[in-house]
Enzyme design. Sequence first.
Site, PDB file in Angstrom:
ATOM      1  N   HIS A 208      -8.864  -3.651  -2.808  1.00  0.00           N
ATOM      2  CA  HIS A 208      -7.947  -2.897  -1.948  1.00  0.00           C
ATOM      3  C   HIS A 208      -8.284  -1.404  -1.999  1.00  0.00           C
ATOM      4  CE1 HIS A 208      -3.832  -2.067  -0.219  1.00  0.00           C
ATOM      5  NE2 HIS A 208      -4.087  -0.904  -0.803  1.00  0.00           N
ATOM      6  N   GLU A 209      -8.453  -0.868  -3.202  1.00  0.00           N
ATOM      7  CA  GLU A 209      -8.759   0.566  -3.336  1.00  0.00           C
ATOM      8  C   GLU A 209     -10.154   0.884  -2.805  1.00  0.00           C
ATOM      9  OE1 GLU A 209      -6.300   2.412  -3.802  1.00  0.00           O
ATOM     10  OE2 GLU A 209      -4.999   0.805  -4.477  1.00  0.00           O
TER      11      GLU A 209
ATOM     12  N   HIS B  36     -10.187   1.533   0.842  1.00  0.00           N
ATOM     13  CA  HIS B  36      -9.750   2.879   1.236  1.00  0.00           C
ATOM     14  C   HIS B  36     -10.923   3.853   1.337  1.00  0.00           C
ATOM     15  CE1 HIS B  36      -5.401   2.787   1.512  1.00  0.00           C
ATOM     16  NE2 HIS B  36      -5.314   2.098   0.385  1.00  0.00           N
TER      17      HIS B  36
ATOM     18  N   CYS C 119       0.853  -1.183   0.000  1.00  0.00           N
ATOM     19  CA  CYS C 119       0.000   0.000   0.000  1.00  0.00           C
ATOM     20  C   CYS C 119       0.891   1.236   0.000  1.00  0.00           C
ATOM     21  CB  CYS C 119      -0.919   0.001   1.218  1.00  0.00           C
ATOM     22  SG  CYS C 119      -2.031   1.420   1.274  1.00  0.00           S
TER      23      CYS C 119
END
Length: 151
Positions: free
Chosen positions: A134-135, A138, A92
């Site tokens: 993953h994004e 966020h 990350c």
Amino acid sequence: MLTIRTVPDPVLRELCAPVSAFDGALAALAWDMLRAMYAAPGRGLAAPQVGVASRLFVTDVAWKEGAPDPRVFANPEILSVSEEMEEAEEGCLSIPGVPCLVRRPVAVRLRWQGLDGAGAEDLFEGWAARCVLHEYDHLDGILCTDRVQAA
């Protein structure tokens, strides 16, 4: 060049607001995010990682091995994920030097809006699915370190 925020910056833990204006400012932010992502060098970058608490992220999963394929996702929504899971190491840009072993679905169907506000939908598999998930995390203030399972 945008500055990538790193832990413990509080913006990384914010629940991001939906994108409401599909205008030149949004396009400029997305292209600036892509430039920052390539310079880092990463494969994905979410708006909170550059200090903007908006539901926007960019990816380019294959650019390191082949031709660039930049993608922009505004207001993404997960429609479904595969039952099949896979554990793999993730990095990350907001947690430099700290790889995380994360278990994620191997496929995800996502709906989002493009820079013009038009809707799109697609199925992502393998590393593309991992990057999108993953994004997406966020945007909800979740970091890959939160997904690491105890041994």
